[in-house]
Scaffold this motif. Structure first.
Motif, mmCIF file in Angstrom:
data_model
loop_
_atom_site.group_PDB
_atom_site.id
_atom_site.type_symbol
_atom_site.label_atom_id
_atom_site.label_comp_id
_atom_site.label_asym_id
_atom_site.label_seq_id
_atom_site.Cartn_x
_atom_site.Cartn_y
_atom_site.Cartn_z
ATOM 1 N N ASP A 38 1.145 5.666 -17.126
ATOM 2 C CA ASP A 38 0.339 4.983 -16.119
ATOM 3 C C ASP A 38 0.832 3.571 -15.832
ATOM 4 N N HIS A 39 1.962 3.167 -16.381
ATOM 5 C CA HIS A 39 2.486 1.830 -16.086
ATOM 6 C C HIS A 39 3.319 1.807 -14.811
ATOM 7 N N ARG A 40 3.700 2.995 -14.293
ATOM 8 C CA ARG A 40 4.547 3.047 -13.102
ATOM 9 C C ARG A 40 4.218 4.302 -12.305
ATOM 10 N N ILE A 41 4.308 4.180 -10.980
ATOM 11 C CA ILE A 41 4.151 5.320 -10.085
ATOM 12 C C ILE A 41 5.354 5.361 -9.148
ATOM 13 N N GLU A 42 5.587 6.541 -8.561
ATOM 14 C CA GLU A 42 6.652 6.723 -7.594
ATOM 15 C C GLU A 42 6.014 6.926 -6.221
ATOM 16 N N VAL A 43 6.540 6.232 -5.201
ATOM 17 C CA VAL A 43 5.909 6.186 -3.884
ATOM 18 C C VAL A 43 6.855 6.801 -2.853
ATOM 19 N N TYR A 44 6.276 7.677 -1.995
ATOM 20 C CA TYR A 44 7.015 8.351 -0.941
ATOM 21 C C TYR A 44 6.279 8.140 0.376
ATOM 22 N N HIS A 45 7.017 8.180 1.476
ATOM 23 C CA HIS A 45 6.395 8.040 2.785
ATOM 24 C C HIS A 45 5.578 9.285 3.083
ATOM 25 N N ALA A 46 4.341 9.080 3.528
ATOM 26 C CA ALA A 46 3.429 10.209 3.704
ATOM 27 C C ALA A 46 3.882 11.124 4.831
ATOM 28 N N ALA A 47 4.483 10.609 5.888
ATOM 29 C CA ALA A 47 4.848 11.436 7.039
ATOM 30 C C ALA A 47 6.214 12.086 6.864
ATOM 31 N N THR A 48 7.197 11.336 6.421
ATOM 32 C CA THR A 48 8.561 11.848 6.340
ATOM 33 C C THR A 48 8.939 12.359 4.952
ATOM 34 N N GLY A 49 8.200 11.967 3.895
ATOM 35 C CA GLY A 49 8.548 12.360 2.543
ATOM 36 C C GLY A 49 9.687 11.565 1.958
ATOM 37 N N ARG A 50 10.149 10.506 2.654
ATOM 38 C CA ARG A 50 11.266 9.689 2.170
ATOM 39 C C ARG A 50 10.831 8.859 0.970
ATOM 40 N N TYR A 51 11.693 8.794 -0.023
ATOM 41 C CA TYR A 51 11.391 8.027 -1.236
ATOM 42 C C TYR A 51 11.475 6.539 -0.933
ATOM 43 N N LEU A 52 10.389 5.809 -1.207
ATOM 44 C CA LEU A 52 10.341 4.381 -0.929
ATOM 45 C C LEU A 52 10.702 3.544 -2.146
ATOM 46 N N GLY A 53 10.272 3.949 -3.319
ATOM 47 C CA GLY A 53 10.609 3.196 -4.514
ATOM 48 C C GLY A 53 9.493 3.250 -5.540
ATOM 49 N N PRO A 54 9.724 2.679 -6.722
ATOM 50 C CA PRO A 54 8.677 2.672 -7.747
ATOM 51 C C PRO A 54 7.719 1.504 -7.538
ATOM 52 N N ALA A 55 6.569 1.613 -8.157
ATOM 53 C CA ALA A 55 5.575 0.540 -8.137
ATOM 54 C C ALA A 55 5.025 0.388 -9.552
ATOM 55 N N ASP A 56 5.035 -0.844 -10.040
ATOM 56 C CA ASP A 56 4.578 -1.133 -11.392
ATOM 57 C C ASP A 56 3.157 -1.684 -11.364
ATOM 58 N N LEU A 57 2.496 -1.550 -12.486
ATOM 59 C CA LEU A 57 1.110 -2.002 -12.613
ATOM 60 C C LEU A 57 1.051 -3.520 -12.516
ATOM 61 N N ALA A 58 0.212 -4.018 -11.603
ATOM 62 C CA ALA A 58 0.029 -5.455 -11.457
ATOM 63 C C ALA A 58 -0.865 -5.979 -12.579
ATOM 64 N N ASP A 59 -0.579 -7.194 -13.016
ATOM 65 C CA ASP A 59 -1.357 -7.839 -14.071
ATOM 66 C C ASP A 59 -1.397 -6.977 -15.324
ATOM 67 N N GLN A 60 -0.215 -6.489 -15.713
ATOM 68 C CA GLN A 60 -0.156 -5.661 -16.917
ATOM 69 C C GLN A 60 -0.283 -6.528 -18.158
ATOM 70 N N ALA A 61 -1.009 -6.026 -19.139
ATOM 71 C CA ALA A 61 -1.238 -6.773 -20.364
ATOM 72 C C ALA A 61 0.057 -6.895 -21.158
ATOM 73 N N THR A 62 0.143 -7.954 -21.941
ATOM 74 C CA THR A 62 1.328 -8.178 -22.771
ATOM 75 C C THR A 62 1.271 -7.263 -23.994
ATOM 76 N N ASP A 63 2.395 -7.194 -24.692
ATOM 77 C CA ASP A 63 2.439 -6.373 -25.903
ATOM 78 C C ASP A 63 1.471 -6.886 -26.962
#
Length: 533
Positions: free
Chosen positions: A385-410
């Protein structure tokens, strides 16, 4: 036996022939002579040498005896006592002696039936005969399974038994893919093993490609929605085997047995190692392997199995040689497409100025600049759950990864985990204390009697502590009762205060302040001459 009987009748039977037959049958020579004599008297004795001839009064195993054998787990002496007790009550004939009952059970029941009545279906299956499937060609059929390694491994300071997920090729006995999990496996373990099995590039090759069929058991991880969708997208048929039928996927089950006897048994922390003493325990000075070292050694053993080991069914070849000798074409999938197919689909989202909202959390990526307002499709790896993969909804083209904002430190994550572990230990201790009940031992039928006496003061103190922990009781709503509403308020009859009206709030000197109408009536008035009245 019939051949020997014919030679004896012709007068051509020699002592050497009888001695050779006795060696083959594993009996003494005089037993063969005795069988020949019995066969001359009765032709039926030649069909079953050594078996006693049937006679009208011979005891045979009945359905009642079978049921009693299942009830007493194959204990013949207990079955004999039960038959004697029933005969004493007039519920049947007296049974024969115990040796006769033993002979009848061995004669009328097969070894599989006797084992099944004593130990159940799994014990009976050990006496069955299983057919071997034809080998076929490479990537025709794969088999997959989870295996909990009987080895304790150091995982972040705790001794755990990791899980191994295999993918094996039935035609070549090759391990096409493997995934190791420190804890319980999930659909993520299956998808990770599937990617390593399909890809043929380094470091996975040369085994791989898409199989025609995959055999799985009824594990919920293999039949989850994500794994099933991935197999459908890859055009792979999933054969769901019945429960408790390990013989139907013998290739991967044989691999589970082989890895334990050939590799895991020699590692430190092996859980099934015979230990001295009455209680088997690990030596206190035993140093366990780290999870990374265990994974390294297991992958090295997998490479040895594929490239150097020569299983007997392959006729002296290694799995690699059997794979390379097979000319069957392979179906490959690009790594990028395979990664997409083995991700779980979370539907469409709208990219806003705060990123992508997924599971009540925000995910951002550097490629999102200037993209706010578009519709995207979110895919993710289960439990990552620290990262997701994002694709364009209409074309299915891969846009890139997205990381969790304000993630807690170790450090913050470690503190939260320590707090959760302390809370779990405290809760477990409380539950054990609440469930720890002792009862008095009895030597005659009577109701169970709890042990442990309490004084009245101790009971009241414990109840008081319990009441203090109840927030609803801590509120104490009846401590200050509500005052009745004033008489001049328009209230329902059910809320009207009985008796005289409650006076208004008092003035500074303690006297009650008069009502406004009473105050006007009490003011002094003047007559026509201006004198106060």
């Amino acid at each position: 036996m019939r051949r020997l009987l014919a030679l004896r009748r012709e007068g051509k039977l020699t002592t050497g022939q009888v001695r050779s037959a006795a060696d083959v049958l594993g009996v003494r020579e005089r037993a063969v002579w005795r069988w020949l004599a019995a066969a001359e008297r009765d032709e039926a004795a030649a069909r079953a040498p050594g078996e006693r001839a049937a006679y009208p009064g011979r005891f045979t195993v009945t359905d009642e005896v079978r049921a009693l054998l299942g009830l007493w787990k194959g204990n013949v002496a207990a079955v004999h006592r039960e038959l004697i007790a029933r005969a004493a009550r007039g519920e049947g004939e007296p049974p024969p002696s115990i040796p006769t009952l033993h002979r009848a059970i061995r004669r009328d029941l097969t070894p599989g039936e006797r084992a099944g009545l004593a130990g159940g279906e799994r014990a009976a299956r050990k006496h069955d005969v299983f057919l071997a499937r034809p080998r076929g060609w490479r990537n025709q059929v794969w088999e997959t399974d989870h295996m909990q390694a009987p080895v304790l491994v150091d995982v972040e300071g705790k001794a755990r038994r990791p899980w191994i997920t295999w993918f094996t090729d039935c035609a070549t006995n090759a391990v096409t893919g493997v995934a190791i999990t420190p804890g319980d496996p999930s659909r993520e373990s299956v998808l990770a093993g599937l990617r390593s099995a399909v890809l043929r590039e380094d470091p996975y090759g040369p085994f791989g490609g898409l199989p025609d069929k995959v055999r799985v058991d009824r594990g919920k991880d293999f039949l989850s929605r994500t794994v099933t969708a991935a197999f459908d997208l890859l055009d792979v048929t999933v054969e769901d085997l019945p429960a408790y039928t390990p013989h139907l996927k013998g290739t991967v089950e044989g691999l589970n047995r082989a890895v334990e006897g050939m590799f895991l048994a020699a590692l430190p922390g092996y859980a099934r190692q015979p230990r001295p003493g009455k209680r088997a325990s690990r030596p206190k000075d035993e140093v366990l392997l780290g999870f990374e070292d265990f994974t390294t050694q297991l992958l090295a053993w997998t490479r040895w199995w594929n490239t150097e080991h020569r299983p007997a069914p392959l006729g002296g070849r290694t799995p690699l040689q059997a794979w390379q000798d097979d000319p069957t074409p392979l179906r490959d999938v690009p790594a990028a497409d395979l990664w997409t197919f083995t991700l779980e689909d979370a539907g469409t989202r709208t990219l806003t100025t705060r990123g992508i909202r997924f599971r009540r959390r925000d995910y951002v990526g550097p490629w999102m600049t200037g993209q706010a307002g578009i519709q995207v499709r979110v895919r993710f790896m289960p439990h990552h759950d620290h990262r997701i993969e994002v694709y364009h909804a209409a074309t299915g083209r891969y846009l890139g990864p997205a990381d969790l904002a304000d993630q807690a430190t170790d450090e913050q994550i470690g503190a939260v985990r320590r707090a959760r572990a302390a809370r779990a230990r405290r809760l477990k201790k409380d539950l054990q204390a609440s469930q720890h009940e002792r009862y008095a031992a009895v030597n005659q039928p009577e109701a169970p009697q709890r042990l442990g006496a309490l004084t009245g003061a101790q009971a009241e103190a414990e109840l008081a502590r319990t009441a203090d922990s109840d927030l609803a009781q801590l509120a104490m709503p009846d401590l200050i009762p509500h005052a009745a509403p004033p008489a001049d308020w328009r209230t329902p009859a059910s809320l009207a205060a009985p008796g005289p009206p409650v006076p208004s709030p008092s003035g500074r000197d303690g006297a009650s302040a008069p009502d406004s109408r009473d105050r006007r009536a009490a003011l002094p008035t003047t007559d026509e001459d201006g004198d106060a009245s």
